[in-house]
Design an enzyme around this catalytic site. Structure first.
Site, short mmCIF file in Angstrom:
data_model
loop_
_atom_site.label_atom_id
_atom_site.label_comp_id
_atom_site.label_asym_id
_atom_site.label_seq_id
_atom_site.Cartn_x
_atom_site.Cartn_y
_atom_site.Cartn_z
CB CYS A 122 57.93 -56.19 4.60
SG CYS A 122 58.00 -57.95 4.97
N1 LIG Z 1 53.22 -60.13 2.55
C1 LIG Z 1 54.10 -59.14 2.70
O1 LIG Z 1 54.04 -58.37 3.69
C2 LIG Z 1 55.17 -58.92 1.65
C3 LIG Z 1 55.96 -57.76 1.78
C4 LIG Z 1 56.96 -57.52 0.83
C5 LIG Z 1 57.15 -58.41 -0.22
N2 LIG Z 1 56.38 -59.53 -0.30
C6 LIG Z 1 56.62 -60.41 -1.44
O2 LIG Z 1 55.59 -60.22 -2.41
C7 LIG Z 1 55.31 -61.43 -3.09
C8 LIG Z 1 53.83 -61.78 -2.91
O3 LIG Z 1 53.61 -61.91 -1.49
P1 LIG Z 1 52.16 -62.11 -0.87
O4 LIG Z 1 52.30 -61.87 0.58
O5 LIG Z 1 51.16 -61.35 -1.65
O6 LIG Z 1 51.98 -63.69 -1.12
P2 LIG Z 1 50.63 -64.54 -1.14
O7 LIG Z 1 49.60 -63.89 -0.29
O8 LIG Z 1 51.05 -65.92 -0.81
O9 LIG Z 1 50.16 -64.45 -2.67
C9 LIG Z 1 50.97 -64.85 -3.74
C10 LIG Z 1 50.09 -65.12 -4.96
O10 LIG Z 1 50.96 -65.62 -5.99
C11 LIG Z 1 50.28 -66.61 -6.73
N3 LIG Z 1 51.13 -67.82 -6.84
C12 LIG Z 1 51.50 -68.60 -5.84
N4 LIG Z 1 52.31 -69.60 -6.30
C13 LIG Z 1 52.42 -69.40 -7.61
C14 LIG Z 1 53.09 -70.09 -8.62
N5 LIG Z 1 53.80 -71.21 -8.37
N6 LIG Z 1 53.01 -69.62 -9.88
C15 LIG Z 1 52.28 -68.51 -10.13
N7 LIG Z 1 51.60 -67.83 -9.19
C16 LIG Z 1 51.67 -68.27 -7.95
C17 LIG Z 1 49.03 -67.00 -5.97
O11 LIG Z 1 47.91 -66.61 -6.73
P3 LIG Z 1 47.17 -67.61 -7.76
O12 LIG Z 1 47.48 -69.02 -7.34
O13 LIG Z 1 45.73 -67.28 -7.64
O14 LIG Z 1 47.73 -67.26 -9.09
C18 LIG Z 1 49.06 -66.21 -4.69
O15 LIG Z 1 47.81 -65.62 -4.35
C19 LIG Z 1 56.25 -62.50 -2.49
O16 LIG Z 1 57.38 -62.64 -3.29
C20 LIG Z 1 56.60 -61.91 -1.13
O17 LIG Z 1 57.84 -62.35 -0.64
C21 LIG Z 1 55.38 -59.80 0.59
#
Ligand SMILES: NC(=O)c1ccc[n+]([C@@H]2O[C@H](COP(=O)([O-])OP(=O)(O)OC[C@H]3O[C@@H](n4cnc5c(N)ncnc54)[C@H](OP(=O)(O)O)[C@@H]3O)[C@@H](O)[C@H]2O)c1
Length: 327
Positions: free
Chosen positions: A144
């Site tokens: 982002c």
């Molecule tokens: N937030 C942003 O603005 C943003 C922007 C660009 C890119 N990203 C990237 O997009 C990805 C997701 O971000 P997010 O903000 O959605 O994160 P998040 O809110 O922390 O959600 C990540 C999800 O991944 C699952 N997870 C966590 N640890 C895991 C593990 N060890 N093994 C398998 N599943 C696991 C969890 O779901 P369960 O435990 O229910 O499976 C969790 O709900 C990240 O790589 C982040 O860097 C985020």
């Protein structure tokens, strides 16, 4: 019509993808996984989503039968899953963004377990890589903060010899994902601004890879849920009155990247896939300008859908035409 599989639907980017995909005119089958909410009703966990879907357990056979898989997992987890997928994949993590394995390992301080896929994955910034994205099997959706900075700098570095580039970003707290931290705790963030990663932020590697110049970057978290306002300062020589003109020319045909005369606002792009760039000014050889995006839309799930639309040959705006939620 297409089938889409979202891995990691309980997180912020996964739930934002559902919000978009449930209204996408070309998606007729949607499956969403979440370990913590397996078998639970999506609308009970996320009441803003009006759907009968239930969260499922990850099933690679079903994922590989889908036309597109979105991977919304933390970095290091994504590179364990992506090699097991043989359909078209859009990965929202950082695992396939950095082409140089050594660089990735130095920045993220982990061993890359699927280095053979690094060069297959196309960096998913449509404004630069649209034709490669169209043919890609794996798209590495940009970070982002990197999206805000690269779009703000690209026309400048293309047209000028820009030096001493300093990028400052103010970011909303959803950029850190759904887990609560010391910084995101309400009493610590409310009415406050929290600088973090003063140097060596991980997204610098993406910015420098895509721009081919040194970038000095420091972010701060601000007490808003969504949005990134990026300020760019750069010292350049040449006709500085024409800077805005190069931006208009570069992004003339872009459906989502728009040039404004005034500084942009994160409110105007909130909930939308737009990137607004504006506020061009200069003094003593320093150019200053700004970009504004919603980190969960153009900075993540909206851009991921834009990439899917390009890969499928659909209207690039399908499902992501919504305008900003301002005020
Ligand atoms: N937030 C942003 O603005 C943003 C922007 C660009 C890119 N990203 C990237 O997009 C990805 C997701 O971000 P997010 O903000 O959605 O994160 P998040 O809110 O922390 O959600 C990540 C999800 O991944 C699952 N997870 C966590 N640890 C895991 C593990 N060890 N093994 C398998 N599943 C696991 C969890 O779901 P369960 O435990 O229910 O499976 C969790 O709900 C990240 O790589 C982040 O860097 C985020």
């Amino acid at each position: 019509m297409s089938s889409v599989y979202v891995i990691g639907g309980s997180g912020y980017t996964g739930s934002e993808l559902m919000r978009i995909l449930l209204n996408h005119p070309k998606v007729n089958e949607l499956t969403v996984t979440a370990r913590q909410w397996k078998d639970e009703s999506v609308k009970e966990k996320l009441p803003h989503l009006d759907t009968e879907l239930r969260f499922e357990e990850l099933n690679l056979t079903k994922a590989n039968r889908s036309d597109f898989v979105f991977v919304c997992l933390p970095h290091t987890q994504a590179m364990e899953i992506v090699p097991k997928l043989d359909t078209r994949v859009i990965d929202l993590s950082a695992d396939f963004r950095i082409k140089d394995q050594n660089k990735y390992e130095a920045v993220y301080k982990v061993k890359h377990t699927a280095p053979n896929l690094l060069y297959d994955a196309v960096y998913g910034l449509p404004e630069i890589y649209r034709s490669n994205i169209k043919k890609a099997r794996i798209v590495a959706n940009p970070g982002c903060l990197a999206t805000g900075a690269i779009l703000a700098l690209y026309p400048l570095v293309k047209n000028y010899d820009a030096k001493n580039i300093i990028v400052d970003a103010k970011t909303g707290i959803s950029g850190a994902g759904k887990n609560v931290t010391e910084t995101s705790h309400f009493p610590n963030l409310n009415e406050n601004i929290v600088p973090y990663k003063l140097t060596n932020h991980r997204h610098i590697a993406e910015m420098e890879q895509e721009l081919g110049v040194d970038v000095h970057f420091t972010p701060q978290v601000i007490p808003v849920t969504r949005g990134i306002l990026t300020t760019v300062h750069a010292f350049v020589e040449g006709d500085l009155e024409r800077v805005g003109e190069f931006y208009k020319k570069t992004y003339k045909r872009e459906p989502f990247t728009k040039i404004l005369a005034d500084p942009p606002s994160i409110l105007a792009v909130r909930g939308s896939n737009y990137c607004h760039i504006g506020g061009f000014a200069h003094e003593k050889g320093r150019v200053v300008l700004f970009s504004a995006i919603d980190n969960l839309v153009k900075g993540a799930s909206g851009q991921a859908v834009q990439n899917m639309n390009i890969m499928a040959g659909w209207d690039e705006r399908a499902g992501i035409e919504a305008m900003g939620l301002s005020p």
